[in-house]
Design a protein around this motif. Structure first.
Motif, PDB file in Angstrom:
ATOM      1  N   THR A 215      -7.112   1.929   9.287  1.00  0.00           N
ATOM      2  CA  THR A 215      -5.702   1.995   8.986  1.00  0.00           C
ATOM      3  C   THR A 215      -4.736   1.684  10.269  1.00  0.00           C
ATOM      4  O   THR A 215      -5.171   1.462  11.326  1.00  0.00           O
ATOM      5  N   GLU A 216      -3.650   1.629   9.991  1.00  0.00           N
ATOM      6  CA  GLU A 216      -2.643   1.086  10.933  1.00  0.00           C
ATOM      7  C   GLU A 216      -2.576   2.197  12.119  1.00  0.00           C
ATOM      8  O   GLU A 216      -2.377   1.770  13.062  1.00  0.00           O
ATOM      9  N   ARG A 217      -3.088   3.588  11.730  1.00  0.00           N
ATOM     10  CA  ARG A 217      -2.837   4.603  12.748  1.00  0.00           C
ATOM     11  C   ARG A 217      -4.234   4.969  13.074  1.00  0.00           C
ATOM     12  O   ARG A 217      -4.397   5.410  14.246  1.00  0.00           O
ATOM     13  N   PHE A 218      -5.331   4.799  12.250  1.00  0.00           N
ATOM     14  CA  PHE A 218      -6.367   5.562  12.571  1.00  0.00           C
ATOM     15  C   PHE A 218      -7.763   4.515  12.253  1.00  0.00           C
ATOM     16  O   PHE A 218      -7.719   3.702  11.606  1.00  0.00           O
ATOM     17  N   ALA A 219      -8.817   4.757  13.158  1.00  0.00           N
ATOM     18  CA  ALA A 219     -10.133   4.466  12.926  1.00  0.00           C
ATOM     19  C   ALA A 219     -10.935   5.448  12.065  1.00  0.00           C
ATOM     20  O   ALA A 219     -10.908   6.679  12.599  1.00  0.00           O
ATOM     21  N   VAL A 220     -11.659   5.065  11.168  1.00  0.00           N
ATOM     22  CA  VAL A 220     -12.204   6.040  10.067  1.00  0.00           C
ATOM     23  C   VAL A 220     -13.872   5.429  10.153  1.00  0.00           C
ATOM     24  O   VAL A 220     -14.049   4.659   9.531  1.00  0.00           O
ATOM     25  N   LEU A 221     -14.873   6.735  10.289  1.00  0.00           N
ATOM     26  CA  LEU A 221     -16.006   6.220  10.065  1.00  0.00           C
ATOM     27  C   LEU A 221     -16.588   7.346   9.108  1.00  0.00           C
ATOM     28  O   LEU A 221     -16.626   8.647   9.115  1.00  0.00           O
ATOM     29  N   ALA A 222     -17.152   6.930   7.943  1.00  0.00           N
ATOM     30  CA  ALA A 222     -17.727   7.846   6.985  1.00  0.00           C
ATOM     31  C   ALA A 222     -19.116   7.963   7.470  1.00  0.00           C
ATOM     32  O   ALA A 222     -19.926   7.238   7.746  1.00  0.00           O
ATOM     33  N   GLU A 223     -18.991   9.408   7.963  1.00  0.00           N
ATOM     34  CA  GLU A 223     -20.606   9.632   8.781  1.00  0.00           C
ATOM     35  C   GLU A 223     -21.530  10.507   7.641  1.00  0.00           C
ATOM     36  O   GLU A 223     -21.416  11.464   7.212  1.00  0.00           O
ATOM     37  N   HIS A 224     -22.178   9.340   7.023  1.00  0.00           N
ATOM     38  CA  HIS A 224     -23.263   9.793   6.073  1.00  0.00           C
ATOM     39  C   HIS A 224     -24.339  10.704   6.624  1.00  0.00           C
ATOM     40  O   HIS A 224     -24.696  10.455   7.658  1.00  0.00           O
ATOM     41  N   PRO A 225     -25.118  11.515   5.801  1.00  0.00           N
ATOM     42  CA  PRO A 225     -26.068  12.172   6.353  1.00  0.00           C
ATOM     43  C   PRO A 225     -27.385  11.458   6.491  1.00  0.00           C
ATOM     44  O   PRO A 225     -28.379  12.090   5.931  1.00  0.00           O
ATOM     45  N   ARG A 253     -19.412  13.511   6.253  1.00  0.00           N
ATOM     46  CA  ARG A 253     -18.153  13.823   7.330  1.00  0.00           C
ATOM     47  C   ARG A 253     -17.470  12.461   7.496  1.00  0.00           C
ATOM     48  O   ARG A 253     -18.020  11.505   7.696  1.00  0.00           O
ATOM     49  N   PHE A 254     -16.089  12.658   7.489  1.00  0.00           N
ATOM     50  CA  PHE A 254     -15.285  11.438   7.882  1.00  0.00           C
ATOM     51  C   PHE A 254     -14.907  11.678   9.244  1.00  0.00           C
ATOM     52  O   PHE A 254     -13.970  12.878   9.741  1.00  0.00           O
ATOM     53  N   VAL A 255     -15.376  10.971  10.166  1.00  0.00           N
ATOM     54  CA  VAL A 255     -14.913  10.935  11.581  1.00  0.00           C
ATOM     55  C   VAL A 255     -13.589  10.034  11.631  1.00  0.00           C
ATOM     56  O   VAL A 255     -13.601   8.859  11.317  1.00  0.00           O
ATOM     57  N   VAL A 256     -12.443  10.724  12.034  1.00  0.00           N
ATOM     58  CA  VAL A 256     -11.092   9.932  12.186  1.00  0.00           C
ATOM     59  C   VAL A 256     -10.581   9.985  13.591  1.00  0.00           C
ATOM     60  O   VAL A 256     -10.426  11.182  14.304  1.00  0.00           O
ATOM     61  N   PHE A 257     -10.461   8.893  14.265  1.00  0.00           N
ATOM     62  CA  PHE A 257      -9.903   8.683  15.438  1.00  0.00           C
ATOM     63  C   PHE A 257      -8.302   8.306  15.478  1.00  0.00           C
ATOM     64  O   PHE A 257      -8.025   7.180  14.720  1.00  0.00           O
ATOM     65  N   ASP A 258      -7.414   8.997  16.123  1.00  0.00           N
ATOM     66  CA  ASP A 258      -6.095   8.234  16.509  1.00  0.00           C
ATOM     67  C   ASP A 258      -6.185   6.882  17.367  1.00  0.00           C
ATOM     68  O   ASP A 258      -6.439   7.151  18.177  1.00  0.00           O
ATOM     69  N   ARG A 259      -5.714   5.918  16.643  1.00  0.00           N
ATOM     70  CA  ARG A 259      -6.175   4.778  17.481  1.00  0.00           C
ATOM     71  C   ARG A 259      -5.183   4.552  18.829  1.00  0.00           C
ATOM     72  O   ARG A 259      -5.403   3.913  19.670  1.00  0.00           O
TER      73      ARG A 259
END
Ligand SMILES: [Fe+2]
Length: 454
Positions: A215-225, A253-259
């Motif tokens: 996203t404009e603010r975040f990087a998102v990784l869907a961490e599937h099991p 789990r959704f791993v979300v980093f602030d860019r």
């Protein structure tokens, strides 16, 4: 000679010829504004002579170029002269691939997990990174090539020792990748910005990572099991992907980093699912919206095994689904279309990371990808086009457009009745066929490509 159980199986047979054609036979009419080259990579040799690899993903990489201009389409194809290609000249794979492992000693196996022993068989995607065209796979090794001649220029090691780098974001400006750092005792998910680690998160059992959302603010990784014990991966026998195990009880789990800050923010969990591709992501008020091509489980990995595909077994279906990450940890899940949907594309330069309206993809209604699909993600309205076996539809927008779907889709389609492939040009709004450029040979089923404007 491979016997073909189905029409689709031709797309899974070797292509040995490398050709240059100045003008392909063309039906229909190309839009006058459309100029540039569709550059694609994909596997093209699975039967190596003494050994056949195990999986669609493991064939030796070949580049394809369709150059559009002056009402004509030119074509060229060439194997990537990677180290993996050279090593396979003796009839067997030389490197550990996704689902194929050369017979090696335990010492060599440890070495082969990390660069420079990692494979450079870059058959997954192409990108223009830091001014160079590169072919990419899921290792830190990118192969630079000449977009005109398709000549292999060399191998570049991507920053840090991560895997999962086949779908970077950005282009000539800042390049962002998300991958799994496997070196050392503490694996991490890492967000890489150009050649710097922008964010990191320690993880005991890393997931298989193929793409991520931005996203404009975040990087998102869907961490599937679908996760791995990194030590077993390093020292265990067998191919890369066979070390991964499905743990549905863990959910996704959704791993979300602030860019900007690199901070790991929030903790969201949903029902378990499996994915290769994030489609798009964006902020909506306090919510983070993540659209993906979602499978119920990782059965697709085995289903894309070469023997099963060549035998005509149907692959499991992915669907376009939206996950809305709410403040406080709630996750709302919605299916956006009931049409099978994979190999997604959007109007990337304009809408990636932002609210958007249209996604295009390939869908598998029968045994293999046989449909091009357009979904209006705001209404669920879905259009389809189906003829032969079309691959990923690459969207190219008309310069000066005001509508998001004012452009064309470029897709390589296997035509079973002709025993060869074509590049079709569809109107991206209506999925009406505008033109078709016929290639004299079949193009083995590939994965991803990019359009380079003239
Ligand atoms: Fe992919």
């Amino acid at each position: 000679m491979v016997s073909l159980a189905t029409d689709a199986a031709l797309g899974l047979t070797n292509l040995d010829d490398e050709i240059v054609v100045d003008e392909l036979a063309l039906e229909g009419e190309l839009p006058a504004w459309l100029g540039g080259s569709l550059l694609r990579t994909g596997p093209a040799r699975w039967d190596l002579g003494k050994q056949t690899v195990n999986h669609w993903f493991d064939g030796l990489a070949m580049l394809h170029r369709f150059t559009i201009g002056d009402g004509r389409v030119a074509y060229a194809n060439r194997f990537l002269r990677s180290k993996a290609f050279e090593a396979a000249a003796d009839g067997r794979p030389g490197y550990r691939e996704f689902a194929t492992d050369p017979c090696r000693s335990a010492f060599q196996r440890v070495a082969s997990l990390f660069a420079p022993g990692a494979t450079d068989n870059a058959n997954v995607n192409v990108a223009r990174l830091m001014g160079k065209w590169v072919a990419l796979t899921e290792t830190p090794l990118a192969v630079t090539f000449d977009p005109e001649t398709l000549e292999t220029l060399g191998v570049t090691k991507l920053p840090a020792t991560t895997g999962g780098l086949a779908h970077p974001h950005g282009d000539e400006g800042t390049a962002l990748s998300m991958g799994v750092h496997l070196m050392g005792p503490r694996p991490q998910y890492r967000l890489i910005k150009d050649d710097q680690v922008a964010a990191r998160l320690a993880v005991k059992r890393p997931a298989y990572v193929h793409s991520f959302g931005l996203t404009e603010r975040f990087a998102v990784l869907a961490e599937h099991p679908y996760t791995v014990n990194p030590l077993k991966l390093a020292v265990g026998k067998g191919p890369f992907i066979e070390h991964f195990e499905w743990h549905p009880e863990d959910g996704t789990r959704f791993v979300v980093f602030d860019r900007q800050t690199g901070a790991h923010v929030g903790d969201w969990r949903s029902d378990p699912f499996f994915l290769f591709h994030h489609v798009n992501a964006f902020g909506d008020g306090e919510d983070i919206v993540v659209d993906m091509c979602v499978y119920a489980d990782p059965e697709i990995v085995a289903a894309l095994g070469l023997q099963r595909l060549r035998a005509g077994e149907a692959i499991p279906k992915a669907y376009l689904e939206r996950f809305r990450l709410k403040p406080g940890g709630g996750v709302e899940r919605t299916r956006l279309s009931d049409e099978p949907f994979e190999l997604p594309r959007i109007d990337y330069g304009r809408v990636n990371g932002r609210p958007y309206r249209y996604a295009w993809g390939s869908g598998a209604r029968a045994e293999f990808f046989d449909t091009i699909v357009k979904v209006d993600v705001t209404t669920g309205e879905t259009l389809t086009w189906g003829e032969g076996y079309p691959g990923e539809p690459v969207y190219v927008g008309r310069p000066g457009r005001t509508e998001e779907d004012d452009g064309v889709l470029l897709s390589v389609v296997l035509e079973p009745e002709r025993g060869a492939s074509s590049m079709v040009v569809l109107d991206a709004a209506t999925l009406t066929e505008l033109a078709r450029a016929r290639v004299p040979h079949h193009i083995p089923f590939g994965f991803h490509g990019q359009f380079s404007r003239a």
